[in-house]
Design an enzyme around this catalytic site. Structure first.
Site, PDB file in Angstrom:
ATOM      1  N   CYS A   1      35.542  50.076  41.706  1.00 28.36           N
ATOM      2  CA  CYS A   1      36.031  51.216  40.919  1.00 28.36           C
ATOM      3  C   CYS A   1      35.996  52.500  41.739  1.00 28.36           C
ATOM      4  O   CYS A   1      36.906  53.327  41.664  1.00 28.36           O
ATOM      5  CB  CYS A   1      35.204  51.407  39.655  1.00 28.36           C
ATOM      6  SG  CYS A   1      35.336  50.036  38.506  1.00 28.36           S
TER       7      CYS A   1
ATOM      8  N   ARG B   1      40.369  45.655  34.467  1.00 27.89           N
ATOM      9  CA  ARG B   1      41.241  46.661  35.090  1.00 27.89           C
ATOM     10  C   ARG B   1      42.648  46.533  34.533  1.00 27.89           C
ATOM     11  O   ARG B   1      43.533  45.951  35.169  1.00 27.89           O
ATOM     12  CB  ARG B   1      41.270  46.457  36.606  1.00 27.89           C
ATOM     13  CG  ARG B   1      39.946  46.632  37.258  1.00 27.89           C
ATOM     14  CD  ARG B   1      40.014  46.468  38.771  1.00 27.89           C
ATOM     15  NE  ARG B   1      38.683  46.199  39.256  1.00 27.89           N
ATOM     16  CZ  ARG B   1      37.723  47.116  39.356  1.00 27.89           C
ATOM     17  NH1 ARG B   1      37.985  48.365  39.043  1.00 27.89           N
ATOM     18  NH2 ARG B   1      36.530  46.783  39.777  1.00 27.89           N
TER      19      ARG B   1
HETATM   20  C1  BEZ Z   1      33.269  47.052  40.820  1.00 32.88           C
HETATM   21  O1  BEZ Z   1      32.936  46.866  41.982  1.00 32.88           O
HETATM   22  O2  BEZ Z   1      33.978  48.008  40.512  1.00 32.88           O
HETATM   23  C2  BEZ Z   1      32.840  46.070  39.782  1.00 32.88           C
HETATM   24  C3  BEZ Z   1      32.537  44.789  40.177  1.00 32.88           C
HETATM   25  C4  BEZ Z   1      32.102  43.878  39.234  1.00 32.88           C
HETATM   26  C5  BEZ Z   1      31.989  44.246  37.897  1.00 32.88           C
HETATM   27  C6  BEZ Z   1      32.311  45.535  37.521  1.00 32.88           C
HETATM   28  C7  BEZ Z   1      32.745  46.449  38.458  1.00 32.88           C
END
Ligand code: BEZ
Length: 218
Positions: free
Chosen positions: A55, A132
């Site tokens: 993110c 997402r």
């Molecule tokens: C992330 O790296 O943004 C992420 C990875 C796994 C679950 C939620 C967010």
């Protein structure tokens, strides 16, 4: 039976062509109402959580590309279940570490009421994190495209811009955007689905697969 098989997929419920459900919420830029953005394109996107690796890279990339979205008269609006104060702390960290200020609103959705309305999170999910999902909403408030990525794969900013360019180019004429289309490339003509056109075409494909001149953004 696999229990997950009967669960609605993220994005389920809303379809291309639907009016984007309106909502009002607190955001990092104050109170926002989706319908106040009518008249511009809007990319509404969810992310699983603040302070997570993928993110963070998405927000840095989108903040760096903000001028490109602006050029296309497209607003950005992000959403997650995290609180407004979490969003603020994360944006401050992004500014200090990556040297970029996120100036588009991040909405807080602690009750998941927006995430559920948009199918960003399933009513059956134990985990409140949104996936997402990305909604491309036109100036009339109609959902024109949507994508859904898993938590562990980040979105492509160039592809988001390309989708926007393609939707805008399609709207400016009756042409179609072919595979891998980029602004300035030729588009495809709407097929003339009449038998006369089929027999009159100068090649086997001429009646349904024909390039027009470059109609996109040069
Ligand atoms: C992330 O790296 O943004 C992420 C990875 C796994 C679950 C939620 C967010």
């Amino acid at each position: 039976m696999d229990e997950t098989a009967s669960r609605p997929a993220p994005c389920a419920g809303l379809r291309i062509g639907d009016l984007a459900p309106d909502f009002a919420a607190r955001s990092t830029l104050g109170d926002v109402r989706l319908s106040d953005l009518r008249g511009r394109w809007l990319i509404l996107f969810s992310h699983p959580a603040d302070f997570t690796p993928v993110c963070t890279t998405e927000f840095v990339a989108l903040a760096r590309a903000a001028g490109e979205f602006d050029k296309r008269d497209c607003a950005l609006m992000a959403l997650s279940v995290d609180s407004l104060f979490s969003h603020f702390a994360w944006l401050r960290l992004i500014r200090d570490r990556f040297g970029v200020e996120v100036r588009f609103p991040i909405v807080e959705d602690p009750t998941l009421v927006i995430g559920r309305a948009y199918g960003m999170v399933s009513a059956h999910d134990a985990d409140s994190a949104t996936v997402r999902t990305t909604f491309f909403i036109d100036p009339e408030g109609v959902i024109r495209a949507m994508t859904c990525y898993p938590a562990n794969v980040g979105r492509s900013t160039p592809e988001m811009l390309r989708m926007l360019d393609a939707l805008q180019a399609v709207d400016s004429g009756q042409a179609l955007a072919p595979a891998n289309w980029q602004p300035g490339d030729p588009m495809l003509a709407q097929p003339d689905a009449t038998l006369d056109a089929v027999y009159a075409a100068d090649s086997e494909t001429g009646w349904f697969l024909q390039e027009t001149g470059g109609k996109g953004r040069a």
